[in-house]
Design an enzyme around this catalytic site. Structure first.
Site, mmCIF file in Angstrom:
data_model
loop_
_atom_site.group_PDB
_atom_site.id
_atom_site.type_symbol
_atom_site.label_atom_id
_atom_site.label_comp_id
_atom_site.label_asym_id
_atom_site.label_seq_id
_atom_site.Cartn_x
_atom_site.Cartn_y
_atom_site.Cartn_z
ATOM 1 N N ASP A 129 0.839 -1.198 0.000
ATOM 2 C CA ASP A 129 0.000 0.000 0.000
ATOM 3 C C ASP A 129 0.867 1.238 0.000
ATOM 4 O O ASP A 129 0.516 2.237 -0.622
ATOM 5 C CB ASP A 129 -0.920 -0.015 1.227
ATOM 6 N N ASN A 144 1.946 -3.016 4.172
ATOM 7 C CA ASN A 144 1.010 -3.888 3.434
ATOM 8 C C ASN A 144 0.053 -4.524 4.443
ATOM 9 O O ASN A 144 0.159 -4.308 5.666
ATOM 10 C CB ASN A 144 1.777 -4.950 2.632
HETATM 11 C C1 RUB Z 1 -4.936 -4.813 0.125
HETATM 12 C C2 RUB Z 1 -3.466 -5.030 0.264
HETATM 13 C C3 RUB Z 1 -2.689 -5.162 -1.013
HETATM 14 C C4 RUB Z 1 -2.126 -3.775 -1.408
HETATM 15 C C5 RUB Z 1 -1.568 -3.795 -2.824
HETATM 16 O O1 RUB Z 1 -5.557 -4.430 1.339
HETATM 17 O O2 RUB Z 1 -2.896 -5.029 1.319
HETATM 18 O O3 RUB Z 1 -1.612 -6.039 -0.866
HETATM 19 O O4 RUB Z 1 -3.139 -2.806 -1.352
HETATM 20 O O5 RUB Z 1 -2.606 -4.068 -3.721
HETATM 21 P P1 RUB Z 1 -7.128 -4.064 1.379
HETATM 22 P P2 RUB Z 1 -2.581 -3.633 -5.260
HETATM 23 O O6 RUB Z 1 -7.857 -5.271 0.872
HETATM 24 O O7 RUB Z 1 -7.426 -3.746 2.794
HETATM 25 O O8 RUB Z 1 -7.317 -2.872 0.476
HETATM 26 O O9 RUB Z 1 -1.474 -4.397 -5.883
HETATM 27 O O10 RUB Z 1 -3.933 -4.048 -5.742
HETATM 28 O O11 RUB Z 1 -2.343 -2.175 -5.338
#
Ligand code: RUB
Length: 267
Positions: A174, A183
């Site tokens: 994130d 993350n």
């Molecule tokens: C999602 C999460 C993902 C990152 C990266 O958490 O931790 O690993 O956001 O995702 P939540 P992306 O479900 O609470 O949003 O690669 O899709 O950006």
């Protein structure tokens, strides 16, 4: 009115995690902002999920640049990430991932399409079970998937109880920070167990998740964990955690597959 309705629905869906993952959140927030491009709507979007610097970076850009110019970055970056991940994935690999990351899932699906015959272990990711989404998506692409409960992590990362040993870990992010990444909750412990078992941890993430700012870690509703908990029992529901860079072998972004130090030089 129609625009306002659509805008509010997106904010609601981001808050409820119907729209989830840093990339999807940033992409939808950009679209929502294009419907109502005001300071107030930007603020509303940023408050919807506090641990999302990519959303903030994208909305900052949206104040200066046209929507289409920003929007095309998502797929362009993903294409480059896919090609980087393809170089790393070998047939017979047992790859491990957690939660649902679009950057990770898309890259694995691309590797499968390019003929790599690997399998994936993943964790269900309580309390909201985003791991099920990952499992479904990968399986639909023909990838062999085995899902574990979160607390079976030690088994998934070792050769025990009928499992193989995962040999590479791909986690999304994130937030990419100077000292490590943020993350989904569980990521730090995965990285620690991986280190003990000598399994490399790769972070697969668009570089637009980078920020120099302090990023708050979202605490979510307690009812997601136990909606009928007796009043005198405390419940905690942290959604994210920090993974120090010492646990990370490389960051795979559209800037390349880089050691943390190199990534910081380039970003
Ligand atoms: C999602 C999460 C993902 C990152 C990266 O958490 O931790 O690993 O956001 O995702 P939540 P992306 O479900 O609470 O949003 O690669 O899709 O950006």
């Amino acid at each position: 009115m129609q625009k306002e309705k659509r805008f509010n629905q997106i904010v609601k869906d981001i808050k409820s995690v119907k729209i989830q993952g840093a990339r999807n959140i940033a992409k939808k927030a950009l679209y929502a902002y294009s419907l109502i491009p005001t300071k107030e709507s930007k603020k509303k979007l940023l408050l919807s999920r506090p641990t999302e610097p990519m959303m903030e970076n994208v909305l900052n850009l949206a104040e200066k640049k046209p929507y289409n110019e920003i929007e095309k970055h998502f797929d362009e970056a993903q294409d480059k990430i896919n090609k980087e991940v393809l170089k790393l994935v070998k047939s017979k690999d047992v790859l491990f991932t957690h939660c649902h990351s679009t950057n990770v899932a898309n890259a694995l699906i691309y590797a499968k399409k390019k003929g790599k015959n690997f399998e994936v272990y993943n964790t269900e990711t309580r309390p909201l079970f985003q791991g099920r989404e990952t499992a479904r998506e990968l399986r639909k692409a023909g990838i062999k998937v085995t899902m574990f409960i979160d607390s079976a992590l030690g088994v998934a990362l070792s050769k025990e109880q009928g499992t193989k040993k995962a040999n590479k870990i791909f986690l999304g992010a994130d937030a990419l920070l100077r000292k490590g990444v943020i993350n989904k909750i569980g990521s730090e412990i995965i990285a620690q167990v991986a280190k003990n078992n000598k399994i490399p941890v790769y972070i697969v993430a668009d570089s637009w998740k980078f920020t120099k700012k302090k990023v708050p870690r979202e605490q979510r509703k307690l009812a997601e964990v136990w909606d009928t908990a007796p009043k005198n029992i405390k419940v905690k529901n942290p959604a994210f955690e920090f993974v120090p860079k010492k646990y990370i072998k490389e960051i795979i972004s559209e800037l390349g597959t880089l050691r943390y130090k190199e990534f910081l030089r380039k970003v």
